[in-house]
Write a protein that holds these residues in place. Structure first.
Motif, short mmCIF file in Angstrom:
data_model
loop_
_atom_site.label_atom_id
_atom_site.label_comp_id
_atom_site.label_asym_id
_atom_site.label_seq_id
_atom_site.Cartn_x
_atom_site.Cartn_y
_atom_site.Cartn_z
N ASP A 131 -2.77 6.59 -7.90
CA ASP A 131 -1.35 6.21 -7.90
C ASP A 131 -1.06 5.03 -6.97
OD1 ASP A 131 -0.21 7.91 -9.74
OD2 ASP A 131 -0.01 9.56 -8.30
N LEU A 132 -2.05 4.65 -6.21
CA LEU A 132 -1.82 3.70 -5.12
C LEU A 132 -2.52 2.35 -5.36
CD1 LEU A 132 -0.47 4.02 -2.32
CD2 LEU A 132 -2.73 4.54 -1.41
N GLY A 133 -1.79 1.26 -5.13
CA GLY A 133 -2.40 -0.07 -5.13
C GLY A 133 -2.06 -0.71 -3.80
N VAL A 134 -3.06 -1.30 -3.16
CA VAL A 134 -2.83 -1.85 -1.82
C VAL A 134 -3.19 -3.33 -1.78
CG1 VAL A 134 -3.40 -1.64 0.62
CG2 VAL A 134 -3.35 0.40 -0.80
N VAL A 135 -2.27 -4.13 -1.26
CA VAL A 135 -2.55 -5.55 -1.03
C VAL A 135 -2.61 -5.73 0.49
CG1 VAL A 135 -1.73 -7.91 -1.35
CG2 VAL A 135 -1.29 -6.19 -3.11
N PRO A 136 -3.81 -5.86 1.04
CA PRO A 136 -3.92 -5.92 2.50
C PRO A 136 -3.47 -7.26 3.06
CG PRO A 136 -6.07 -6.18 1.52
CD PRO A 136 -5.11 -5.98 0.38
N GLN A 137 -3.34 -7.27 4.37
CA GLN A 137 -2.88 -8.48 5.05
C GLN A 137 -3.97 -9.57 5.03
OE1 GLN A 137 -1.77 -9.15 9.58
NE2 GLN A 137 -0.70 -7.42 8.75
#
Lengths: 309, 257
Positions: A79-85
């Motif tokens: 369920d999760l999508g992450v765009v890191p710094q």
């Protein structure tokens, strides 16, 4: 309404003893566009790290769409999508391969992975660059590539950690349009940013985190209503002689230069009345802008209050 | 995660690993081939002619299995250690860590990638060996089994090295100061029968000695060690190293803060 993310009494102390999170609790509703703001080192990235399981929490719990990240690892990660710094893709790989590979990690068959890669690379204006090595991309393109990669499996919740850092204003605005579009399509978005104008424009709800604690958690509208006053810069096409003397006690005026004045208006004062007064005084106004971003004003006041505690 | 999703994730990791070492083939495939070809020319051909026989075989034939095994060991190890450490260093490992991929799938994908390079280099070296020797394989099953298991052992060992490494220096210390001496003292160039009894016992403590000799048994039909004992050692190493790797992944050692 379903809760997209629910964080309860989250604490994180790193091995060097630094207490990054001191017990934060937070809820973000499904479909929301949520801003998580705070100065550098406040705990924003640590919070995102804990949600995405890259950072091991010391205590507390995290639920994604009602499911605990410890006991429902597969469902919550799906369920999760992450765009890191920070840029964290292989800079020697081709743009398209990066997105296809990420889709593969989520179990998408190769054909579907290729379709998704094309869909999101096109949407983010990177399709022409699909066969380029990713290190050859500009900074803004790299950030867009990370968004395309995070969307490859079409998550219900997208977390973006400063996605527009270092991106020029034109590109930033096109990213805002894209994020608004996918939010309207049903994707819940949590955004951390240093551009407060960005948070004000995009987000409906907001939390401010400072020194590992949530110091404000409300809707953007409620927060902005708390402003005591707003300061506007007014430009005139003709020279303004002496500083005009206003009849209102809750409006103050000072001259910036011969063709520009600064007007501070208390909350509750009708702006039309101020303009009528300016008209009465013979001051012609050609343009008007906020002196500082409204959210920035509130953000700084909250941080100052927290610092005094 | 459904079984087919796990398989796709596994396949994705393997493809990524193979693509990585294939892309830099001038660094990964060519140098070991050149090095081993030089061993064939200098030790096997030039020096070997003066040595004559070793362990009942022409010296070239004797050293060939050991040199193939040496290339498999070194390349399986170095592929995993350099690939996984680079992923840690560049933080690209986060791509797979945020995805719903079980630890054993991550590990298996990386290990198979390492084995693929070890076997690719082993195949290149074997083809080169055909220029210097008539290759006959006496026990094909044993040959294939031992090369696969050895490659898996050193891929797993490379993974542990990568997890603990904090700098690029750390990924070259073990290969230089541990792996290379163990390979050279593992009976690649000589029969252990030539050594005094004490050193024969010491050689028995070197696991690579068993792997090299079992591979030699597979190709030449002759060995200094009991083949069944060698497979038992390989099995123990695989179980021990695999369990350690899974434990390290589960605890996020070096990859989760």
């Amino acid at each position: 309404m379903t809760t997209a993310i629910s964080i309860t009494d989250l604490k994180k102390t790193y091995v060097n003893g630094f207490e990054a999170l001191k017990g934060i609790s937070l809820e973000v509703q499904q479909g929301d566009f949520f801003a998580l703001l705070g100065p550098n080192g406040a705990g924003k990235s640590t919070t995102i790290g804990v949600i995405s399981t890259l950072v091991k929490r010391s205590s507390g719990s995290v639920k994604v769409f009602g499911k605990n990240v410890d006991t429902h690892v597969y469902d919550t990660k799906l369920d999760l999508g992450v765009v890191p710094q920070e840029i964290n893709f292989n800079q020697f790989e081709k743009v398209q391969d990066i997105v296809i590979t990420q889709a593969g990690y989520y179990g998408l068959p190769r054909t579907l992975a290729r379709e998704r890669a094309e869909k999101y690379l096109r949407k983010l204006g990177l399709w022409e660059k699909r066969n380029d090595r990713s290190r050859l991309l500009s900074g803004g393109m790299k950030r867009r590539l990370m968004i395309a990669r995070a969307l490859a499996h079409e998550p219900r919740l997208l977390i973006l950690d400063e996605p527009t850092a270092g991106v020029d204003i034109e590109l930033r605005r096109s990213m805002w349009e894209f994020l608004t579009e996918i939010n309207e399509g049903g994707t819940t978005i949590i955004l951390t940013t240093h551009y407060l104008e960005e948070a004000e424009q995009l987000c409906r709800n907001i939390a401010i985190i400072d020194e590992g604690l949530i110091i404000e958690n409300t809707s953007m509208r409620n927060l902005l209503e708390e402003l005591d006053s707003q300061t506007f810069i007014l430009d005139s096409p003709v020279e303004i002689g002496t500083v005009p003397n206003f009849n209102f006690k809750d409006v103050s005026v000072c001259k910036v230069d011969n063709k520009c004045i600064e007007v501070t208006i208390a909350a509750g004062r009708n702006v039309n009345e101020v303009f009528a007064e300016l008209d009465r005084l013979g001051i012609e106004v050609s343009s008007m802008r906020n002196k500082t971003n409204r959210l920035e004003q509130l953000f700084m006041s909250r941080l100052n209050e927290n610092g005094l505690k | 995660m459904f079984a087919n999703h796990k398989y796709i994730a596994f396949e994705t990791i393997v493809i990524k690993e193979i693509r990585r070492f294939s892309r830099i083939w001038l660094q990964t495939l060519v140098p070991p081939a050149i090095t081993i070809a030089l061993y064939f020319v200098i030790f096997g051909n030039l020096v070997g002619r003066r040595i004559g026989e070793m362990g009942g075989f022409q010296y070239m034939d004797f050293i060939m299995p050991g040199l193939i095994m040496m290339s498999v060991i070194q390349n399986s190890y170095s592929n995993v250690v350099s690939s996984f450490f680079s992923q840690k260093f560049q933080k690209t490992v986060e791509e797979v860590l945020v995805a719903p991929v079980p630890n054993y799938v991550i590990l298996s994908g990386v290990i198979v990638g390492g084995m693929a390079r070890g076997l690719a280099v082993g195949a290149i070296v074997t083809m080169l060996a055909l220029f210097f020797s008539d290759l006959r394989i006496e026990h094909p099953l044993i040959t294939v089994a031992v090369v696969l298991l050895t490659s898996a052992v050193f891929s797993l060992a490379g993974f542990i090295n990568a997890v603990f490494a904090n700098s690029f220096d750390d990924i070259s210390i073990i290969p230089t100061f541990v792996l290379t001496p163990l390979i050279y003292l593992g009976g690649v160039f000589y029969s252990v029968q030539l050594l005094p009894t004490f050193w024969q016992v010491v050689s028995g403590l070197n696991p690579i000695f068993y792997m090299v000799n079992t591979f030699r048994y597979g190709i030449l039909g002759s060995s200094d060690v009991d083949v069944y004992w060698a497979f038992l050692i390989l099995g123990v190493f695989i179980v021990g190293l695999y369990s350690s790797c899974i434990w390290l992944l589960r605890n996020g050692k070096g990859i989760r803060t």
